[in-house]
Design a protein around this motif. Sequence first.
Motif, PDB file in Angstrom:
ATOM      1  N   UNK A  64     -25.348  -8.247  -1.974  1.00 14.43           N
ATOM      2  CA  UNK A  64     -26.340  -9.815  -2.172  1.00 14.43           C
ATOM      3  C   UNK A  64     -25.756 -10.016  -3.677  1.00 14.43           C
ATOM      4  N   UNK A  65     -26.100 -11.223  -3.626  1.00 11.48           N
ATOM      5  CA  UNK A  65     -26.234 -12.370  -5.114  1.00 11.48           C
ATOM      6  C   UNK A  65     -26.910 -13.390  -5.116  1.00 11.48           C
ATOM      7  N   UNK A  66     -27.475 -13.409  -5.606  1.00  8.17           N
ATOM      8  CA  UNK A  66     -28.294 -15.892  -5.683  1.00  8.17           C
ATOM      9  C   UNK A  66     -27.536 -16.372  -5.491  1.00  8.17           C
ATOM     10  N   UNK A  67     -27.692 -17.984  -5.028  1.00  4.06           N
ATOM     11  CA  UNK A  67     -26.925 -19.097  -5.147  1.00  4.06           C
ATOM     12  C   UNK A  67     -27.728 -19.623  -5.069  1.00  4.06           C
ATOM     13  N   UNK A  68     -27.019 -21.188  -4.378  1.00  3.64           N
ATOM     14  CA  UNK A  68     -28.358 -22.261  -4.203  1.00  3.64           C
ATOM     15  C   UNK A  68     -27.475 -23.183  -2.970  1.00  3.64           C
ATOM     16  N   UNK A  69     -27.804 -24.209  -1.897  1.00 11.30           N
ATOM     17  CA  UNK A  69     -28.329 -24.543  -1.922  1.00 11.30           C
ATOM     18  C   UNK A  69     -28.855 -26.048  -1.973  1.00 11.30           C
ATOM     19  N   UNK A  70     -27.648 -26.885  -2.305  1.00  9.58           N
ATOM     20  CA  UNK A  70     -27.560 -28.370  -2.171  1.00  9.58           C
ATOM     21  C   UNK A  70     -28.066 -28.434  -1.387  1.00  9.58           C
ATOM     22  N   UNK A  71     -29.211 -29.804  -1.511  1.00  8.10           N
ATOM     23  CA  UNK A  71     -30.071 -30.273  -0.676  1.00  8.10           C
ATOM     24  C   UNK A  71     -30.460 -31.983  -0.847  1.00  8.10           C
ATOM     25  N   UNK A  72     -30.938 -32.505  -0.159  1.00  8.34           N
ATOM     26  CA  UNK A  72     -31.136 -34.389   0.109  1.00  8.34           C
ATOM     27  C   UNK A  72     -33.698 -33.853   0.237  1.00  8.34           C
ATOM     28  N   UNK A  73     -33.983 -34.414  -0.470  1.00  9.15           N
ATOM     29  CA  UNK A  73     -35.902 -34.169  -0.260  1.00  9.15           C
ATOM     30  C   UNK A  73     -35.853 -35.539   1.000  1.00  9.15           C
ATOM     31  N   UNK A  74     -36.665 -35.003   2.237  1.00 14.32           N
ATOM     32  CA  UNK A  74     -36.316 -36.019   3.178  1.00 14.32           C
ATOM     33  C   UNK A  74     -37.946 -36.651   2.988  1.00 14.32           C
ATOM     34  N   UNK A  75     -38.758 -35.620   2.557  1.00  8.40           N
ATOM     35  CA  UNK A  75     -39.623 -36.073   2.515  1.00  8.40           C
ATOM     36  C   UNK A  75     -41.166 -34.634   2.048  1.00  8.40           C
ATOM     37  N   UNK A  76     -42.470 -35.658   1.464  1.00  8.55           N
ATOM     38  CA  UNK A  76     -42.806 -34.631   0.338  1.00  8.55           C
ATOM     39  C   UNK A  76     -44.221 -34.426   0.822  1.00  8.55           C
ATOM     40  N   UNK A  77     -45.492 -33.204   1.641  1.00  8.77           N
ATOM     41  CA  UNK A  77     -46.132 -33.356   2.139  1.00  8.77           C
ATOM     42  C   UNK A  77     -46.861 -32.197   1.099  1.00  8.77           C
ATOM     43  N   UNK A  78     -47.902 -32.996   0.714  1.00  4.89           N
ATOM     44  CA  UNK A  78     -48.701 -31.526  -0.829  1.00  4.89           C
ATOM     45  C   UNK A  78     -47.673 -30.782  -1.347  1.00  4.89           C
ATOM     46  N   UNK A  79     -47.617 -29.756  -1.093  1.00  7.76           N
ATOM     47  CA  UNK A  79     -46.915 -28.782  -2.047  1.00  7.76           C
ATOM     48  C   UNK A  79     -45.939 -28.581  -1.098  1.00  7.76           C
ATOM     49  N   UNK A  80     -45.075 -28.838   0.268  1.00 10.15           N
ATOM     50  CA  UNK A  80     -43.879 -29.011   0.956  1.00 10.15           C
ATOM     51  C   UNK A  80     -42.896 -29.534   1.137  1.00 10.15           C
ATOM     52  N   UNK A  81     -41.680 -29.217   0.316  1.00 12.34           N
ATOM     53  CA  UNK A  81     -41.310 -30.202   0.658  1.00 12.34           C
ATOM     54  C   UNK A  81     -39.873 -30.094   2.126  1.00 12.34           C
ATOM     55  N   UNK A  82     -39.461 -31.063   2.901  1.00 10.84           N
ATOM     56  CA  UNK A  82     -38.385 -31.287   4.059  1.00 10.84           C
ATOM     57  C   UNK A  82     -37.158 -31.415   3.325  1.00 10.84           C
ATOM     58  N   UNK A  83     -35.996 -30.887   3.674  1.00 12.03           N
ATOM     59  CA  UNK A  83     -35.286 -30.736   2.434  1.00 12.03           C
ATOM     60  C   UNK A  83     -33.737 -30.949   4.105  1.00 12.03           C
ATOM     61  N   UNK A  84     -32.590 -31.618   3.578  1.00 16.27           N
ATOM     62  CA  UNK A  84     -31.883 -31.354   4.498  1.00 16.27           C
ATOM     63  C   UNK A  84     -30.150 -31.558   3.901  1.00 16.27           C
ATOM     64  N   UNK A  85     -29.542 -31.078   4.815  1.00 19.98           N
ATOM     65  CA  UNK A  85     -27.837 -30.551   4.417  1.00 19.98           C
ATOM     66  C   UNK A  85     -27.150 -31.468   4.604  1.00 19.98           C
ATOM     67  N   UNK A  86     -26.784 -32.956   4.091  1.00 18.73           N
ATOM     68  CA  UNK A  86     -25.892 -34.168   4.515  1.00 18.73           C
ATOM     69  C   UNK A  86     -24.614 -33.276   4.511  1.00 18.73           C
TER      70      UNK A  86
END
Length: 109
Positions: A64-86
Motif C-alpha cells: 500500500x501507499x498513500x494517495x488522496x481522494x478529491x472531495x467537496x465539503x458538504x457540511x461541517x458540524x463541530x470538527x466533523x466534515x461531511x464530504x462527497x466525491x462528485x
Amino acid sequence: MQPVPAKGDDCHLPATAVCWLTDEPQPGLILVELTDVRGRPYQLVGKVSYFDDGSDLTPDATYPRPVVVACTIDDVHHDIATVSTGWLSDRHGEPFVFDVPLTVLKPIG
C-alpha cells in the motif's frame, strides 16, 4: 498556519492505495481504502488519475501507499466534515459521502 476548510471547499482526503487492479481502461484502475470518523472502512475503485497526488501510481509501485481522494465539503458540524466525491459515484450514480475529521482535509489550490 493553514486555513481551516469550510463548507463548499474542494479538498484532498488522505487515503491508501491498496493495489493495482488492471491496466484497462487507461491509465489503469486501483483499489483505495479509507476510514470514516466512526471507524467504518470504505473501498473505492477508480482510475489512477482520480487519486494520484504525484505519488507515481504504477503497476510496479509498492503497495500500500498513500494517495488522496478529491472531495467537496458538504457540511461541517463541530470538527466533523461531511464530504462527497462528485467525480466518482456508486453503481446508482450517487456520489460517495463520508464523515471525516475536519483536521485531515487539505484545501485544493
